[in-house]
Design an enzyme around this catalytic site. Structure first.
Site, PDB file in Angstrom:
ATOM      1  N   ASP A  78       6.557  -4.964  -0.771  1.00 28.02           N
ATOM      2  CA  ASP A  78       7.049  -4.903  -2.109  1.00 28.02           C
ATOM      3  C   ASP A  78       7.906  -3.598  -2.259  1.00 28.02           C
ATOM      4  O   ASP A  78       8.657  -3.541  -3.049  1.00 28.02           O
ATOM      5  CB  ASP A  78       5.670  -4.737  -3.096  1.00 28.02           C
ATOM      6  CG  ASP A  78       5.416  -6.184  -3.529  1.00 28.02           C
ATOM      7  OD1 ASP A  78       5.695  -6.976  -2.720  1.00 28.02           O
ATOM      8  OD2 ASP A  78       4.410  -6.300  -4.148  1.00 28.02           O
ATOM      9  N   CYS A 119      -1.064  -6.871   3.042  1.00 26.32           N
ATOM     10  CA  CYS A 119      -0.109  -6.348   2.173  1.00 26.32           C
ATOM     11  C   CYS A 119      -0.346  -7.477   0.854  1.00 26.32           C
ATOM     12  O   CYS A 119      -0.963  -8.258   0.880  1.00 26.32           O
ATOM     13  CB  CYS A 119       1.092  -6.011   2.491  1.00 26.32           C
ATOM     14  SG  CYS A 119       1.144  -4.627   3.545  1.00 26.32           S
ATOM     15  N   ASP A 120       0.321  -6.906  -0.293  1.00 28.18           N
ATOM     16  CA  ASP A 120      -0.003  -7.265  -1.455  1.00 28.18           C
ATOM     17  C   ASP A 120      -0.153  -8.823  -1.835  1.00 28.18           C
ATOM     18  O   ASP A 120      -1.276  -8.957  -2.579  1.00 28.18           O
ATOM     19  CB  ASP A 120       1.245  -6.725  -2.602  1.00 28.18           C
ATOM     20  CG  ASP A 120       1.332  -5.306  -2.553  1.00 28.18           C
ATOM     21  OD1 ASP A 120       1.220  -4.444  -1.539  1.00 28.18           O
ATOM     22  OD2 ASP A 120       1.693  -4.739  -3.425  1.00 28.18           O
ATOM     23  N   LYS A 121       0.808  -9.372  -1.764  1.00 26.06           N
ATOM     24  CA  LYS A 121       0.589 -11.063  -1.861  1.00 26.06           C
ATOM     25  C   LYS A 121       0.115 -11.985  -0.748  1.00 26.06           C
ATOM     26  O   LYS A 121      -0.340 -12.819  -1.060  1.00 26.06           O
ATOM     27  CB  LYS A 121       1.923 -11.528  -2.317  1.00 26.06           C
ATOM     28  CG  LYS A 121       2.660 -10.690  -3.488  1.00 26.06           C
ATOM     29  CD  LYS A 121       2.015 -10.490  -4.510  1.00 26.06           C
ATOM     30  CE  LYS A 121       2.334  -9.280  -5.292  1.00 26.06           C
ATOM     31  NZ  LYS A 121       2.914  -8.016  -4.579  1.00 26.06           N
ATOM     32  N   CYS A 192       0.233   0.999   2.403  1.00 26.15           N
ATOM     33  CA  CYS A 192       0.267   2.319   1.854  1.00 26.15           C
ATOM     34  C   CYS A 192      -1.083   3.264   1.272  1.00 26.15           C
ATOM     35  O   CYS A 192      -1.895   2.598   0.777  1.00 26.15           O
ATOM     36  CB  CYS A 192       1.390   2.220   0.620  1.00 26.15           C
ATOM     37  SG  CYS A 192       2.841   1.690   1.102  1.00 26.15           S
ATOM     38  N   GLU A 440       7.653  -6.245 -10.277  1.00 27.61           N
ATOM     39  CA  GLU A 440       6.834  -5.214 -10.296  1.00 27.61           C
ATOM     40  C   GLU A 440       7.797  -4.012 -10.724  1.00 27.61           C
ATOM     41  O   GLU A 440       8.989  -3.827 -10.530  1.00 27.61           O
ATOM     42  CB  GLU A 440       6.277  -4.629  -8.992  1.00 27.61           C
ATOM     43  CG  GLU A 440       5.055  -5.330  -8.630  1.00 27.61           C
ATOM     44  CD  GLU A 440       4.258  -4.480  -7.398  1.00 27.61           C
ATOM     45  OE1 GLU A 440       3.198  -4.826  -7.075  1.00 27.61           O
ATOM     46  OE2 GLU A 440       5.040  -3.691  -6.795  1.00 27.61           O
ATOM     47  N   SER A 466       2.969  -2.138  -9.971  1.00 27.87           N
ATOM     48  CA  SER A 466       2.445  -1.672  -8.795  1.00 27.87           C
ATOM     49  C   SER A 466       1.080  -0.976  -8.848  1.00 27.87           C
ATOM     50  O   SER A 466       0.842  -0.599  -9.798  1.00 27.87           O
ATOM     51  CB  SER A 466       3.468  -0.849  -7.869  1.00 27.87           C
ATOM     52  OG  SER A 466       2.560  -0.224  -6.787  1.00 27.87           O
TER      53      SER A 466
END
Length: 550
Positions: A78, A119-121, A192, A440, A466
Site C-alpha cells: 500500500d 501485509c494489509d489485504k 511497517c 487509503e 491507513s
C-alpha cells in the site's frame, strides 16, 4: 482425505502421472496434501523474506507427515501504491487473493493450507478463503519490521516519511533531511513498524485463534519467526488428521475476540472492513455496530504508533498478544484455536514483562477502545474513526466543508496550504464503488499532520485510511457518494459537526435543502470502465458490510 479425489482409483491414473511428474513418490500419494499459499514478492518489504519461511514450513509439513505444495499469490504494498492509480487495486486485491486460494485448494483437492502472509489485504484475503473453504488452515505471518534509526532516535515509516512531507512543506525540515529519513526509516524486511493495518491484522489473526501464540509480533528475519513457520507446518498436518476446520475456529466468539484485541491495542480502522468480510465467508453475521459496542466497554491498554510512541518490537518484548490476552482474560469469549488450546488457556499462560507497553486494567491509556462508529445524517449507515489517535481538543469539532472530488485534488490543496483552520476537507467519490476500490487517504492525512493541522482541520471521506492516520479523520462514510449517499450533497461552506462522545456526525443543512440538492444530483461517470476494476465496481457492496463482492 480430500486429496483422495485426485490420488485414488483407476480413473485417476493420469492425475497420479502428473503428480509423479512433480517429483512425488507412490508413498507420498497416501499422505496429506498441504498447500502453502505463498505471497512472496520482491516488491513488498513485508514479503521479501518469505523464501526462508517457505522452506521452514515445507520442512515442518514433511516432518509432520504431509506433502507440501507451494503456490504463489499477488501482494500489493500500500505504501508504494499510495497516491496514484495503484491504490485503486489494493482493496480489490483482497477478493482476488481469496478467489485464488479457493481455486487452487479446490482444483487440486488440497487437504489443508498454510497461509504465508504479512501485509494489509493479503492476510484478510487468505482468511476469507479459509472461511469459505472450511478446511484445516493455519496462518503464518512474516512479522513486523524493526524500527529505523536516525540521529539517535527511532524511526517508523508513517511518522518519518509520509508526515515528513508535510513537515518539509511547512519549512520545519529540509528536503535533504527528508532524503535521510527515507533512507533510514525502513531498515529491512517486515511489515511497517507501528500498529498499522498489516500488524493489526496479524494481531487480530492470532486473537482469532488462526495463528500460533506469540507469532503476530515476532520480528521479521528472526530465528524465532522461522521456528513459528516450522511449527505451523507441523501443526497443519495434525489439524488435517484431527479434522479441525476453519469454521470450528472462526466463530462468533473468535470474531468478537478479534475485535476486542483491535480495540484494546488501538489498531487500524481497516479491520472494520476486513473482520466483517472474514466473518461473512465463515458464515458468521457481524454488524458494524458490534465494533462500537465492544469499543465502549474495552479499555485501550496499549499505545503504539501512530497514536503513541511504542512500536511492534516493544509489544513483542512486553509479551505479545498472549500477554494482552492475559490482561483481558475476563472479557474474552472462549474459543478453540489452531493449537488445540482454548483462548482462555493461552491467556492464562501470557505474561506481561513491561507494564507501560501493556498496561493493567487499573492504569489504562483510555477507557474505551481505539475505534468509534459514528452515525448521523451524513452517514446513515455508519462511519468509522480511530478515536485513539484524536486529541482531546478535537473530540468535538464543528467546521465548514471544503469539497474535493478526488484524493489528488485534496492533496494539491493541502500542500498549497489552501485548507483554512476550522475546516472539514471532504474527499468523496473514493468509496468501494466510486473509487473504485476505496483508496487509503494516508497521503492527505499525513500531510495535514506534518503541517501541524491535526488539531485544526478534519477530513471526511467515503474512502478509507491507513492504520497510520492521526487526527480527526472520518472514513467509510456509508452510503458512499457514488451510491447517492448524503456525502454527494455536501457543498463548500456547509457546516459539519462531530461529537465523538455522542458518536454523532451531522451535516447541518435542513432536510428541504438536502431534498432540493438530491433532485439536482447526477451520478458521475465511472472513473474506470474496463478491466477487473470495472467488474469490481459493479459488484462490490458497501463499506458498512465489509466491501465484499456479491
Amino acid at each position: 482425505m480430500r486429496s483422495d479425489r485426485v490420488t485414488k482409483g483407476l480413473t485417476r491414473a493420469a492425475a497420479r502421472a502428473l503428480l509423479h511428474a512433480c517429483g512425488l513418490t507412490r508413498e507420498q500419494l497416501d499422505k496429506p496434501f498441504i498447500g502453502i499459499a505463498n505471497s512472496f514478492s520482491d516488491l513488498v518489504p513485508g514479503h521479501i523474506g518469505m523464501h526462508r519461511l517457505q522452506r521452514a514450513i515445507e520442512l515442518g509439513v514433511a516432518a509432520g507427515g504431509g506433502v507440501p505444495f507451494n503456490f504463489g499469490l499477488p501482494a500489493i504494498c500500500d505504501g508504494i501504491a499510495m497516491g496514484h492509480l495503484g491504490m485503486f487495486y489494493s482493496l480489490p486485491s483482497r477478493e482476488l487473493i481469496a478467489d485464488t486460494v479457493e481455486s487452487m485448494a479446490q482444483a487440486h483437492a488440497l487437504d489443508g493450507l498454510v497461509l504465508l502472509t504479512d501485509c494489509d489485504k493479503i492476510t484478510p484475503g487468505m482468511l476469507m478463503a479459509a472461511g469459505r473453504l472450511d478446511i484445516p488452515a493455519i496462518v503464518v505471518t512474516a512479522g513486523p519490521m524493526m524500527s529505523g534509526r536516525y540521529e539517535g532516535r527511532r524511526l517508523s515509516l508513517v511518522r518519518d516519511t509520509f508526515e515528513a512531507i508535510g513537515r518539509a512543506q511547512a519549512g520545519e525540515i529540509t528536503e535533504e533531511q527528508v532524503a535521510e529519513l527515507e533512507m533510514e526509516a525502513c531498515p529491512g524486511q517486515g511489515a511497517c513498524q507501528g500498529l498499522y493495518t498489516a500488524n493489526t491484522m496479524a494481531c487480530v489473526t492470532e486473537a482469532m485463534g488462526m495463528s500460533l501464540p506469540g507469532s503476530a509480533t515476532a520480528l521479521a528475519g528472526s530465528a524465532r519467526r522461522e521456528r513459528f513457520a516450522y511449527e505451523g507446518g507441523e501443526r497443519i498436518v495434525e489439524l488435517v488428521e484431527e479434522d479441525i476446520t476453519t469454521r470450528q475456529i472462526i466463530t462468533e466468539a473468535s470474531v468478537r475476540n478479534a475485535i476486542r484485541i483491535d480495540m484494546t491495542l488501538g489498531g487500524s480502522t481497516n479491520t472494520c472492513l476486513h473482520i466483517p468480510a472474514i466473518a461473512h465467508e465463515a458464515g458468521v453475521d457481524i454488524e458494524l455496530e458490534v465494533f462500537d459496542e465492544i469499543s465502549q466497554v474495552t479499555p485501550q491498554i496499549c499505545s503504539l504508533r501512530p497514536g503513541g510512541d511504542y512500536m511492534m518490537e516493544d509489544l513483542d518484548w512486553a509479551g505479545g498478544i498472549p500477554a494482552v490476552l492475559s490482561v483481558l482474560r475476563d472479557m474474552l469469549d472462549d474459543n478453540t484455536t489452531v493449537t488445540g488450546k482454548s483462548v482462555s488457556e493461552i491467556a492464562a499462560d501470557g505474561q506481561v514483562s513491561n507494564d507501560d507497553v501493556i498496561r493493567s486494567l487499573d492504569n489504562v491509556y483510555a477507557p474505551q477502545g481505539g475505534i468509534a462508529v459514528l452515525r448521523g445524517n451524513l452517514c446513515p449507515d455508519g462511519a468509522v474513526i480511530k478515536q485513539s489517535a484524536v486529541s482531546a481538543k478535537m473530540r468535538t469539532f464543528r467546521g465548514q466543508a471544503l469539497c474535493f472530488e478526488s484524493e489528488e485534488a485534496a492533496m494539491e490543496a493541502i500542500l498549497a496550504d489552501r485548507i483554512p483552520d476550522g475546516s472539514w476537507a471532504i474527499v468523496r467519490y473514493e468509496g468501494p464503488r466510486g473509487g473504485p476500490g476505496m483508496r487509503e487517504m494516508l497521503n492527505p492525512t499525513a500531510a495535514l499532520t506534518g503541517m501541524g493541522k491535526e488539531e485544526s482541520v478534519g477530513l471526511v471521506t467515503d474512502g478509507r485510511f491507513s492504520g497510520g492516520t492521526r487526527g480527526p479523520c472520518i472514513g467509510h462514510i456509508s452510503p458512499e457518494a457514488a451510491a447517492g449517499g448524503p456525502l454527494a450533497l455536501v457543498q463548500d461552506g456547509d457546516e459539519i459537526e462531530m461529537n465523538l462522545a455522542e458518536r454523532r456526525l451531522e451535516l447541518l443543512v435542513d432536510d428541504d435543502e438536502l431534498a432540493r440538492r438530491r433532485e439536482q444530483w447526477q451520478r458521475p461517470e465511472p472513473k474506470i470502465k474496463t478491466g477487473w476494476l470495472a467488474r469490481y465496481a459493479r459488484n462490490v457492496t458497501s463499506a458498512a458490510t465489509g466491501a465484499v463482492m456479491e
